[in-house]
Design a protein around this motif. Sequence first.
Motif, PDB file in Angstrom:
ATOM      1  N   SER A  10       9.509 -47.484 -17.848  1.00 57.82           N
ATOM      2  CA  SER A  10       8.589 -46.414 -17.445  1.00 57.82           C
ATOM      3  C   SER A  10       7.974 -45.824 -18.711  1.00 57.82           C
ATOM      4  CB  SER A  10       9.349 -45.331 -16.676  1.00 57.82           C
ATOM      5  OG  SER A  10      10.216 -44.636 -17.572  1.00 57.82           O
ATOM      6  N   ASN A  12       8.527 -42.939 -19.819  1.00 57.51           N
ATOM      7  CA  ASN A  12       9.605 -42.240 -20.532  1.00 57.51           C
ATOM      8  C   ASN A  12      10.512 -43.204 -21.292  1.00 57.51           C
ATOM      9  OD1 ASN A  12       9.701 -39.235 -20.221  1.00 57.51           O
ATOM     10  ND2 ASN A  12       9.264 -39.848 -18.119  1.00 57.51           N
ATOM     11  N   SER A  13      10.904 -44.315 -20.667  1.00 58.07           N
ATOM     12  CA  SER A  13      11.778 -45.258 -21.379  1.00 58.07           C
ATOM     13  C   SER A  13      11.045 -45.895 -22.553  1.00 58.07           C
ATOM     14  CB  SER A  13      12.327 -46.328 -20.429  1.00 58.07           C
ATOM     15  OG  SER A  13      11.312 -47.200 -19.965  1.00 58.07           O
ATOM     16  N   PRO A  19      17.908 -40.381 -21.071  1.00 58.72           N
ATOM     17  CA  PRO A  19      18.158 -39.652 -19.827  1.00 58.72           C
ATOM     18  C   PRO A  19      18.859 -38.330 -20.091  1.00 58.72           C
ATOM     19  CG  PRO A  19      19.009 -41.904 -19.715  1.00 58.72           C
ATOM     20  CD  PRO A  19      18.594 -41.665 -21.127  1.00 58.72           C
ATOM     21  N   THR A  74       3.646 -51.025 -18.664  1.00 55.43           N
ATOM     22  CA  THR A  74       5.056 -50.723 -18.418  1.00 55.43           C
ATOM     23  C   THR A  74       5.559 -51.372 -17.132  1.00 55.43           C
ATOM     24  OG1 THR A  74       4.537 -48.631 -17.332  1.00 55.43           O
ATOM     25  CG2 THR A  74       5.059 -48.548 -19.683  1.00 55.43           C
ATOM     26  N   ALA A  79      13.623 -52.213 -18.902  1.00 58.28           N
ATOM     27  CA  ALA A  79      14.305 -51.208 -19.713  1.00 58.28           C
ATOM     28  C   ALA A  79      15.796 -51.505 -19.827  1.00 58.28           C
ATOM     29  CB  ALA A  79      14.100 -49.820 -19.116  1.00 58.28           C
ATOM     30  N   GLN A 103      15.634 -43.921 -14.245  1.00 61.74           N
ATOM     31  CA  GLN A 103      14.783 -43.225 -15.201  1.00 61.74           C
ATOM     32  C   GLN A 103      14.969 -41.717 -15.123  1.00 61.74           C
ATOM     33  OE1 GLN A 103      13.292 -44.840 -17.491  1.00 61.74           O
ATOM     34  NE2 GLN A 103      13.445 -46.872 -16.649  1.00 61.74           N
ATOM     35  N   HIS A 105      13.257 -39.495 -13.697  1.00 60.10           N
ATOM     36  CA  HIS A 105      12.020 -38.715 -13.650  1.00 60.10           C
ATOM     37  C   HIS A 105      11.194 -39.069 -12.416  1.00 60.10           C
ATOM     38  CE1 HIS A 105      12.733 -37.465 -17.812  1.00 60.10           C
ATOM     39  NE2 HIS A 105      13.019 -38.726 -18.067  1.00 60.10           N
ATOM     40  N   GLU A 107      10.559 -42.021 -11.667  1.00 54.05           N
ATOM     41  CA  GLU A 107       9.816 -43.222 -12.073  1.00 54.05           C
ATOM     42  C   GLU A 107      10.648 -44.484 -11.910  1.00 54.05           C
ATOM     43  OE1 GLU A 107       7.256 -41.610 -15.839  1.00 54.05           O
ATOM     44  OE2 GLU A 107       9.342 -42.132 -16.211  1.00 54.05           O
ATOM     45  N   GLY A 108      11.902 -44.333 -11.465  1.00 53.85           N
ATOM     46  CA  GLY A 108      12.819 -45.464 -11.437  1.00 53.85           C
ATOM     47  C   GLY A 108      12.390 -46.565 -10.497  1.00 53.85           C
TER      48      GLY A 108
END
Length: 126
Positions: A10, A12-13, A19, A74, A79, A103, A105, A107-108
């Motif tokens: 994602s 974020n990752s 996390p 992405t 990840a 994730q 957020h 977003e997983g």
Amino acid sequence: MLFMMIVKASKNSEAGNLPNPELIESMTKYNEALVKAGVRVAAKGLHPSSNGIRLSYPEPGGKPVLTAGPFPETAELVAGFFLIDVKSRKEAIEWAMRMPDPQGHGEGQIELRQVFEAPGQTSKHL
């Protein structure tokens, strides 16, 4: 039967954001449940694609072309992963459904894929 639970990357990752402590605790408990059930073969997180290198083969029979990360899409990136050894596809789905949002957020995304095994070989003998 071997299955890989592929944790998709994602924003974020890819940014290297770790996390939050609650998610780390939830994932630790999930990992412990996999181990206790005797189904976890391996589980690892991956560095962001900015640390990665991609090899592509643009010409049949040609040499590979190296491209340094980061990679922009992405949705195409991984990840992390879990490799599980279960009795059925149904059991693999059940374990995947128990995984917390990887994730954290919203977003997983997890992709579940069966691993090819050599004919006559059972996964417990790998």
